[in-house]
Scaffold this motif. Structure first.
Motif, PDB file in Angstrom:
ATOM      1  N   UNK A 195       0.831  -1.204   0.000  1.00 59.57           N
ATOM      2  CA  UNK A 195       0.000   0.000   0.000  1.00 59.57           C
ATOM      3  C   UNK A 195       0.866   1.254   0.000  1.00 59.57           C
ATOM      4  N   UNK A 196       1.931   1.241   0.769  1.00 58.02           N
ATOM      5  CA  UNK A 196       2.828   2.403   0.759  1.00 58.02           C
ATOM      6  C   UNK A 196       3.359   2.662  -0.651  1.00 58.02           C
ATOM      7  N   UNK A 197       3.778   1.593  -1.308  1.00 61.38           N
ATOM      8  CA  UNK A 197       4.298   1.767  -2.667  1.00 61.38           C
ATOM      9  C   UNK A 197       3.196   2.223  -3.614  1.00 61.38           C
ATOM     10  N   UNK A 198       2.022   1.657  -3.441  1.00 62.96           N
ATOM     11  CA  UNK A 198       0.912   2.028  -4.330  1.00 62.96           C
ATOM     12  C   UNK A 198       0.540   3.497  -4.144  1.00 62.96           C
ATOM     13  N   UNK A 199       0.481   3.928  -2.891  1.00 62.68           N
ATOM     14  CA  UNK A 199       0.204   5.338  -2.643  1.00 62.68           C
ATOM     15  C   UNK A 199       1.285   6.193  -3.299  1.00 62.68           C
ATOM     16  N   UNK A 200       2.512   5.726  -3.210  1.00 65.63           N
ATOM     17  CA  UNK A 200       3.599   6.458  -3.831  1.00 65.63           C
ATOM     18  C   UNK A 200       3.440   6.561  -5.333  1.00 65.63           C
ATOM     19  N   UNK A 201       3.086   5.469  -5.976  1.00 62.93           N
ATOM     20  CA  UNK A 201       2.928   5.508  -7.435  1.00 62.93           C
ATOM     21  C   UNK A 201       1.773   6.411  -7.830  1.00 62.93           C
ATOM     22  N   UNK A 202       0.676   6.279  -7.123  1.00 59.55           N
ATOM     23  CA  UNK A 202      -0.442   7.185  -7.397  1.00 59.55           C
ATOM     24  C   UNK A 202      -0.046   8.630  -7.162  1.00 59.55           C
ATOM     25  N   UNK A 203       0.706   8.867  -6.101  1.00 60.18           N
ATOM     26  CA  UNK A 203       1.137  10.228  -5.799  1.00 60.18           C
ATOM     27  C   UNK A 203       2.034  10.789  -6.877  1.00 60.18           C
ATOM     28  N   UNK A 204       2.974   9.991  -7.319  1.00 59.86           N
ATOM     29  CA  UNK A 204       3.838  10.437  -8.412  1.00 59.86           C
ATOM     30  C   UNK A 204       2.988  10.836  -9.613  1.00 59.86           C
ATOM     31  N   UNK A 205       2.113   9.955 -10.006  1.00 60.18           N
ATOM     32  CA  UNK A 205       1.309  10.221 -11.199  1.00 60.18           C
ATOM     33  C   UNK A 205       0.553  11.525 -11.053  1.00 60.18           C
ATOM     34  N   UNK A 206      -0.114  11.656  -9.937  1.00 62.09           N
ATOM     35  CA  UNK A 206      -0.968  12.818  -9.721  1.00 62.09           C
ATOM     36  C   UNK A 206      -0.145  14.098  -9.667  1.00 62.09           C
TER      37      UNK A 206
END
Lengths: 213, 213
Positions: A160-171
């Motif tokens: 989840x931490x990594x997923x939040x990070x990827x979503x955050x990068x994209x956004x």
DNA sequence: CCAGCCGTGGAGGTCAAGATCGGCGTGCAG
DNA sequence: CTGCACGCCGATCTTGACCTCCACGGCTGG
């Protein structure tokens, strides 16, 4: 009668069926909310933009908040389906990363800048708004997280931490890219970020759960 | 819930030197702004929180906006120096990534949740606020970008995209980590993200167009 | 000891913005 | 033709928050 109202966006006095009027009001509200934010946006502005008077606005929506929430729900749903669609569009994980990145870029570039309602809302103190914004972020992250967990075998919290990070990068990068009027074309930016993210994420599965080092 | 207040215990009627009073007012304002946001925060609340009456507040600050801007400037400066310090703390680029990530986590975890003024402001429509928030993001990204450009030889625009991405990851994940009350300790989260980011970024120099002097 | 002064405090003005009531015009059934 | 129904508009009310004016109390100098 002087021609004071020659700049009116829509002619006043046209009668519309209720459903069509509602859609038109939603469109006008979106334009004003995007341009001015929630607080600076006045119901007068929205009514004027739609070419109607305030009472009709209140005949279609109970209040300003509900109007805003209707738009917010609509665009949260759009983002979520877009991200889920990107993840489901292929089984190649690198392509998944690329498709997801592109989904965020497309979302940000979309008509009317509606992404601002989700990513740059100035009403996050309102619990109803906070709940929706948090929920869509979480649902996107969970969708990404599932793929990550499946691919890397990481524990739920860490994926989840990594997923939040990827979503955050994209956004964040998509918004920066849009704001900077960059000469970098969208595809190039997506490719660059995909390289970054894919190299980062692909390093995990082979190293197993001992990524602690 | 009475363990948080350090400033309210002061009885009404104590006379303070001007500088000390100003600091106390800033502290009270920060607590209220963080807890309620800009719009929901009333000057009455801030004055009451500080144990003074409104006129004294207006004798120290011209208005609500200036009070907010003073706090915003203060914490923007703090973030920027923290990030720059992290980047300058070593010449090992992986350690730089780790230190920068940790800087964001520390910033978010910092006293009073002041990061909300920078990352979750509800006054982004105000040009003065927008300008400051955008500027600190850009300055952080530029600081990171310089290191990336130096290390990878990428063009300025592309290294800026990556730098914005790294800053975005740090900021978004740090906020998520804080909000989720995660059982994952801070060091572990930082290590995980550092792995992700470093693998991603380290792949570039060997891979990029190296005709770049 | 006492008189003045200056900073504090509560009460009030102003104004913007969300939310609402009496007319008006249009279209249709009879 | 005429009365009715209905959706729309101009004008208004109220609330709430930012921002100042009249009384009070502690400190200084003779």
């Amino acid at each position: 009668m002087t021609a004071i109202e020659q700049t009116q966006a829509r002619p006043r006095g046209t009668r519309l069926p209720r459903r069509a009027r509602r859609e038109q009001l939603l469109g006008a509200a979106q334009e004003v909310f995007v341009a001015q934010g929630y607080h600076a946006a006045a119901m007068d502005d929205i009514a004027e933009r739609a070419g109607v008077s305030k009472p009709v606005l209140y005949q279609h929506f109970p209040g300003k908040l509900e109007l805003y929430l209707a738009l917010l729900d609509q665009h949260c749903e759009a983002l979520l389906t877009s991200v889920r669609g990107a993840l489901a569009s292929t089984t190649d994980n690198k392509k998944r990363v690329e498709a997801t990145m592109d989904a965020y870029f497309a979302y940000v570039e979309d008509e009317g800048g509606a992404f601002r309602l989700v990513f740059e809302s100035d009403l996050t103190n309102e619990p109803a708004v906070r709940e929706r914004v948090d929920r869509v972020s979480l649902q996107c992250a969970e969708a990404i997280s599932e793929v990550i967990a499946e691919d890397t075998g990481l524990a739920r919290e860490q994926s989840m931490l990594l997923a939040v990070g990827l979503g955050g990068v994209s956004q964040v990068v998509a918004r920066y890219w849009l704001a900077s009027e960059s000469q970098v074309p969208r595809d190039t930016a997506v490719q660059l970020l995909t390289s970054l993210a894919w190299r980062g994420i692909a390093g995990f599965p082979l190293h197993g759960s001992e990524g602690h080092h």
